[in-house]
Motif scaffolding. Sequence first.
Motif, PDB file in Angstrom:
ATOM      1  N   LEU A   5       0.830  -1.204   0.000  1.00 56.22           N
ATOM      2  CA  LEU A   5       0.000   0.000   0.000  1.00 56.22           C
ATOM      3  C   LEU A   5       0.863   1.251   0.000  1.00 56.22           C
ATOM      4  CD1 LEU A   5      -2.666   1.542   0.303  1.00 56.22           C
ATOM      5  CD2 LEU A   5      -2.527   1.137   2.775  1.00 56.22           C
ATOM      6  N   MET A   6       1.883   1.292   0.833  1.00 54.18           N
ATOM      7  CA  MET A   6       2.744   2.468   0.907  1.00 54.18           C
ATOM      8  C   MET A   6       3.598   2.626  -0.344  1.00 54.18           C
ATOM      9  SD  MET A   6       1.799   3.882   3.602  1.00 54.18           S
ATOM     10  CE  MET A   6       2.909   5.230   3.208  1.00 54.18           C
ATOM     11  N   VAL A   7       4.026   1.517  -0.951  1.00 53.66           N
ATOM     12  CA  VAL A   7       4.790   1.601  -2.206  1.00 53.66           C
ATOM     13  C   VAL A   7       3.926   2.222  -3.300  1.00 53.66           C
ATOM     14  CG1 VAL A   7       5.825   0.235  -4.057  1.00 53.66           C
ATOM     15  CG2 VAL A   7       6.391  -0.265  -1.676  1.00 53.66           C
ATOM     16  N   ALA A   8       2.659   1.840  -3.371  1.00 51.77           N
ATOM     17  CA  ALA A   8       1.748   2.420  -4.359  1.00 51.77           C
ATOM     18  C   ALA A   8       1.603   3.924  -4.143  1.00 51.77           C
ATOM     19  CB  ALA A   8       0.383   1.734  -4.282  1.00 51.77           C
ATOM     20  N   ILE A   9       1.520   4.348  -2.896  1.00 50.84           N
ATOM     21  CA  ILE A   9       1.415   5.780  -2.588  1.00 50.84           C
ATOM     22  C   ILE A   9       2.708   6.499  -2.954  1.00 50.84           C
ATOM     23  CG2 ILE A   9       1.144   7.441  -0.712  1.00 50.84           C
ATOM     24  CD1 ILE A   9      -0.595   5.342   0.708  1.00 50.84           C
ATOM     25  N   LEU A  10       3.839   5.879  -2.636  1.00 50.17           N
ATOM     26  CA  LEU A  10       5.136   6.481  -2.930  1.00 50.17           C
ATOM     27  C   LEU A  10       5.336   6.661  -4.431  1.00 50.17           C
ATOM     28  CD1 LEU A  10       7.932   7.379  -1.779  1.00 50.17           C
ATOM     29  CD2 LEU A  10       8.678   5.024  -2.096  1.00 50.17           C
ATOM     30  N   PRO A  25      -3.706  14.817  -4.462  1.00 53.57           N
ATOM     31  CA  PRO A  25      -4.905  14.627  -3.631  1.00 53.57           C
ATOM     32  C   PRO A  25      -5.215  13.156  -3.347  1.00 53.57           C
ATOM     33  CG  PRO A  25      -5.304  16.262  -5.333  1.00 53.57           C
ATOM     34  CD  PRO A  25      -3.978  15.658  -5.636  1.00 53.57           C
ATOM     35  N   THR A  26      -5.131  12.315  -4.395  1.00 48.67           N
ATOM     36  CA  THR A  26      -5.449  10.903  -4.205  1.00 48.67           C
ATOM     37  C   THR A  26      -4.458  10.224  -3.278  1.00 48.67           C
ATOM     38  OG1 THR A  26      -6.436  10.790  -6.414  1.00 48.67           O
ATOM     39  CG2 THR A  26      -5.848   8.706  -5.361  1.00 48.67           C
ATOM     40  N   SER A  27      -3.183  10.468  -3.502  1.00 50.64           N
ATOM     41  CA  SER A  27      -2.163   9.825  -2.672  1.00 50.64           C
ATOM     42  C   SER A  27      -2.208  10.346  -1.242  1.00 50.64           C
ATOM     43  CB  SER A  27      -0.774  10.042  -3.282  1.00 50.64           C
ATOM     44  OG  SER A  27      -0.521  11.417  -3.480  1.00 50.64           O
ATOM     45  N   GLY A  71      -3.451   9.080   4.343  1.00 50.08           N
ATOM     46  CA  GLY A  71      -4.250   9.215   5.556  1.00 50.08           C
ATOM     47  C   GLY A  71      -4.899   7.895   5.949  1.00 50.08           C
ATOM     48  N   LEU A  72      -5.403   7.170   4.947  1.00 51.58           N
ATOM     49  CA  LEU A  72      -5.996   5.856   5.204  1.00 51.58           C
ATOM     50  C   LEU A  72      -4.950   4.893   5.756  1.00 51.58           C
ATOM     51  CD1 LEU A  72      -8.275   3.764   4.990  1.00 51.58           C
ATOM     52  CD2 LEU A  72      -7.599   3.405   2.591  1.00 51.58           C
ATOM     53  N   ALA A  73      -3.734   4.925   5.199  1.00 48.84           N
ATOM     54  CA  ALA A  73      -2.664   4.042   5.677  1.00 48.84           C
ATOM     55  C   ALA A  73      -2.332   4.341   7.132  1.00 48.84           C
ATOM     56  CB  ALA A  73      -1.421   4.205   4.799  1.00 48.84           C
ATOM     57  N   CYS A  74      -2.296   5.620   7.502  1.00 49.40           N
ATOM     58  CA  CYS A  74      -2.012   5.982   8.894  1.00 49.40           C
ATOM     59  C   CYS A  74      -3.126   5.491   9.820  1.00 49.40           C
ATOM     60  CB  CYS A  74      -1.846   7.493   9.025  1.00 49.40           C
ATOM     61  SG  CYS A  74      -0.341   8.140   8.266  1.00 49.40           S
ATOM     62  N   LEU A  75      -4.369   5.615   9.374  1.00 49.40           N
ATOM     63  CA  LEU A  75      -5.485   5.113  10.181  1.00 49.40           C
ATOM     64  C   LEU A  75      -5.397   3.599  10.354  1.00 49.40           C
ATOM     65  CD1 LEU A  75      -8.469   7.228   8.804  1.00 49.40           C
ATOM     66  CD2 LEU A  75      -7.298   7.484  10.998  1.00 49.40           C
ATOM     67  N   LEU A  76      -5.006   2.902   9.285  1.00 45.44           N
ATOM     68  CA  LEU A  76      -4.847   1.457   9.379  1.00 45.44           C
ATOM     69  C   LEU A  76      -3.714   1.080  10.330  1.00 45.44           C
ATOM     70  CD1 LEU A  76      -5.308   0.420   5.633  1.00 45.44           C
ATOM     71  CD2 LEU A  76      -6.867  -0.054   7.525  1.00 45.44           C
TER      72      LEU A  76
END
Length: 250
Positions: A113-118, A124-126, A131-136
């Motif tokens: 998930l974080m690699v996809a964001i990176l 805006p999407t990333s 934020g979702l990753a931090c909540l998880l």
Amino acid sequence: MGDEIVDFLRFLVRPRPGPRLPGHHAGNGVWADFRINAPWWRLLHWAVLLWTVNLVVFAPLALSAAQASGAQHRLDLHNLPWLTAFIWAPIIEELTFRYVLRRPAMIWWFVPLMVAILVQGPGPTSILLAGLACLLALAPQWYPQQHRWRKGWAASWRVRRAFCRYYPGLFHLVALAFAAVHLYNFRMTAMNLVLLPLLVLPQWVTGLVLGWIRVKRGVGTSMLLHAIFNGGPLLLIGILLHFAPQLATY
């Protein structure tokens, strides 16, 4: 500071996922992981040490490799990436490369998930995904200890044993991957493969220190050190360009 340097050097020889260094917010819980568990002046000491070592030893090697191969840095002096250096990179890169250094059960789903964001980069999407990753990452705090939804965050005894057995290789592999990602900072045409590692020697050394800080102090502390390390040189460049804008033309 001397004791911490000795501990860091010993850690490089035999990396282990613990124990934490003593501190006001030291602990193994998720909340303790995200708190700042070191005084600001200690992190500044580490940043100054990294700046000095990189400037004196590793940066000249990287510069020589870049000149020998014709590689050019992508940094735009007319548009310095303040938000990326101070906020985006410290948060996203620490969560991508170093958060799971103490969370083995999350390697299989959190890292992709974080690699996809990176890879997607700031946007805006990333930002929403980050934020979702931090909540998880914080989700275990919202469920009882034996709740079924905590299984994706808690590692079994077998996984923990394997994690500890292969931890030295994992730690150094993470540092190398962190350095390799920064090859994107350069524009390259016919680059000699032998010279590629020299371009990112400063990032490799910095990644080792950030990895140790993450394990010993928590990911929140490594994020702050990452931000200080990125921001110092960028701030210096900004001040120089403010008083001598002609430097941007060289």
